[in-house]
Scaffold this active site. Structure first.
Site, short mmCIF file in Angstrom:
data_model
loop_
_atom_site.label_atom_id
_atom_site.label_comp_id
_atom_site.label_asym_id
_atom_site.label_seq_id
_atom_site.Cartn_x
_atom_site.Cartn_y
_atom_site.Cartn_z
N GLY A 183 75.50 57.68 13.09
CA GLY A 183 76.78 57.10 13.51
C GLY A 183 77.90 58.11 13.41
N THR A 184 79.00 57.83 14.15
CA THR A 184 80.15 58.73 14.15
C THR A 184 81.42 57.92 14.01
OG1 THR A 184 78.99 60.22 15.64
CG2 THR A 184 81.34 60.57 15.44
N THR A 190 85.99 58.38 12.92
CA THR A 190 87.15 59.25 13.18
C THR A 190 87.04 60.56 12.43
OG1 THR A 190 88.42 57.19 13.28
CG2 THR A 190 89.67 59.25 13.25
N TYR A 191 86.62 60.49 11.15
CA TYR A 191 86.62 61.69 10.31
C TYR A 191 85.21 62.18 9.97
CZ TYR A 191 91.36 60.00 9.55
OH TYR A 191 92.64 59.56 9.75
N ALA A 192 84.18 61.37 10.23
CA ALA A 192 82.87 61.71 9.70
C ALA A 192 81.74 61.38 10.67
CB ALA A 192 82.65 60.97 8.38
N THR A 193 80.62 62.10 10.50
CA THR A 193 79.37 61.81 11.20
C THR A 193 78.30 61.61 10.14
OG1 THR A 193 80.07 63.20 13.04
CG2 THR A 193 77.74 62.63 12.94
N LYS A 253 76.75 61.70 4.89
CA LYS A 253 78.02 61.52 5.59
C LYS A 253 78.75 62.87 5.56
CE LYS A 253 82.11 58.48 5.44
NZ LYS A 253 82.66 57.28 4.78
N ASP A 255 88.13 46.94 4.49
CA ASP A 255 87.61 47.22 5.83
C ASP A 255 86.26 46.51 6.01
OD1 ASP A 255 87.49 48.24 8.39
OD2 ASP A 255 86.75 50.22 7.79
#
Length: 468
Positions: free
Chosen positions: A21-22, A24-27, A44, A137
């Site tokens: 998964g991807t 805004t700040y991380a993959t 991550k 979140d």
């Protein structure tokens, strides 16, 4: 595998493979530990260049929170590392994907499946709440499943999480708009209760296949969330009264009227007491020991009640147990206890119905004395209708509701009734109706416990046949 032209970063101890998964700040990548165990993990990778001051603070808070907590329904942070370009969070790998994908594949979840997931989510939230942590979140994409079969829910992605006492108030916009509480969308002061709104949206989506505010644009979504209209629940699929009540109380726009954390954890639909856990079998066994003792003493009613209470723990024990031989042993015992409970139930019903059906001449006198009181007449007619339905064998939730409605009216009338013969008769009638309603409630609960036991047995047999 990783997409061509998108090589994963290199990490000394791990081989990074497919991208999971991807954001805004991380993959996030699936990875294998190089040495010894070949352990599978999720890594991550946060690009340092993408971080601003706020995102650095969020990342540090996420690491701090996850390093200090351990819970079976919260994804585990095993380690974190960094190099000149990236910060790496080495996480527990969850092979079942996320709850969003799980719901999409099935379109909607049956209430009993949604309830098991909700219990596990509530268990994680209780742990966080006890440690003054708010997730901020909550959404199906941030709820991972441990495995494709018999999955355990794991709460993940603590990038927006904060240490918040229940009385702390914030005003920074956090989270995902579809799951964001109205007070947050409206940029008002908010507190930890925003997580409860998000739980309501997740439960709604699981049961109906879409969130309550599905919209074509952010402007339309914002308008729907800001609206003061009561959220209507679809009539299909049909839900239990407990489930509908919880949804309506979670999706209360006014945070002051919304269900509290304490009320949520104690709600009968959440029923954390009976969620599958390592303690389920022990609780069931101790109740059965008491039931057998009462049975041997000839206390039929107490024995039946205890057998049924034991079944309420045996069912989650069956769900929790993964060892095939132990599961088979529990299943055999549950079958025996269901059979004995049915024998005792026949005896109890015979005794109780004969007592309840005895003529009540005082009721007829009260009806005569109520002829000048239309409201009292109507309430007594409602009670008579409930009695008639029960004696026809309709000992179900609709009959119980009739009893409860009539009792609600009669208690209000009693409060205004002056002292005298009619008040005495009315008081006696209310006590008699309460006894009938309690008896009926016990019968429904016992039937549900036996039904749950039989259903769990059947389900457990089906799953063991599938595995063979």
């Amino acid at each position: 595998m990783a997409r061509a032209g998108w090589a994963p970063p290199r990490l000394d101890e791990f081989i990074l493979t497919e991208r999971l998964g991807t954001g805004t700040y991380a993959t996030v990548y699936k990875a294998y530990r190089k040495k010894n165990t070949r352990e599978v993990v999720a890594v991550k990778c946060v690009s340092k260049r993408s971080l601003n001051r706020v995102s650095v603070e969020n990342l540090l808070t996420e690491i701090e929170i996850l390093k200090t907590i351990r819970h079976p329904h919260i994804v585990e942070l095993k380690d974190f590392q960094w190099d000149s370009d990236h910060i790496y969070l080495i996480m527990e790998f969850c092979a079942g994907g996320d709850l969003s994908h799980f719901i999409r594949m099935r379109r909607i979840l049956p209430e009993k499946v949604a309830r098991i997931f909700l219990q596990q989510l509530a268990c994680a939230l209780k742990f966080l709440h006890d440690h003054n942590i708010s997730h901020l979140d909550l959404k199906p994409q941030n709820i991972l499943l441990s495995a494709p079969e018999n999955p355990q829910l794991k709460l993940a992605d603590f990038g927006f999480a904060q240490y918040m006492s229940p009385w702390d108030e914030k005003h920074v916009l956090r989270g995902s708009p579809l799951y964001m509480a109205p007070e947050m969308v409206c940029c008002q002061q908010y507190d930890a209760r925003v997580d409860l709104w998000s739980v309501g949206v997740i439960l709604y989506e699981a049961l109906f296949g879409r969130p309550p505010f599905a919209s074509r644009s952010f402007a339309e979504l914002e308008e729907k969330i800001r609206s003061d209209r009561v959220i209507e629940l679809p009539s299909r699929p049909r839900l239990s009264p407990e489930c509908r009540d919880l949804l309506q109380r979670l999706l209360e726009r006014d945070p002051l009227k919304r269900i509290s954390f304490e009320q949520f954890f104690a709600h009968p639909f959440v029923d954390m007491e009976h969620m599958p856990s390592p303690e389920s079998l022990g609780k069931a066994t101790s109740l059965v020991v008491e039931a057998v003792k009462k049975d041997q003493e000839g206390d039929v009613s107490a024995a039946l009640s205890l057998y049924c209470k034991a079944l309420e723990y045996f069912v989650p024990a069956l769900h929790y147990e993964s060892d095939a031989r132990r599961k088979e042993a529990i299943r055999a015992k549950v079958g025996q206890y269901i059979s004995r409970a049915e024998e005792l139930k026949a005896l109890v019903m015979c005794d109780s119905k004969s007592l309840l059906r005895q003529a009540n001449p005082a009721r007829e006198i009260l009806k005569e004395m109520a002829k000048d009181k239309p409201r009292l007449c109507a309430a007594l007619e409602m009670a008579s209708a409930a009695i008639a339905k029960e004696e026809e064998g309709k000992d179900d939730g609709d009959t119980l509701e009739l009893y409860q409605q009539s009792l609600g009216e009669l208690l209000l009338i009693l409060a205004a009734e002056p002292a005298g013969r009619r008040r005495e008769l009315l008081h006696a009638e209310i006590q008699a109706l309460m006894a009938r309603a309690e008896y009926l409630k016990d019968q429904i609960k016992m039937r549900e416990a036996q039904s749950m036991g039989k259903e769990a047995l059947a389900e457990s047999v089906r799953s063991s046949c599938t595995l063979q």
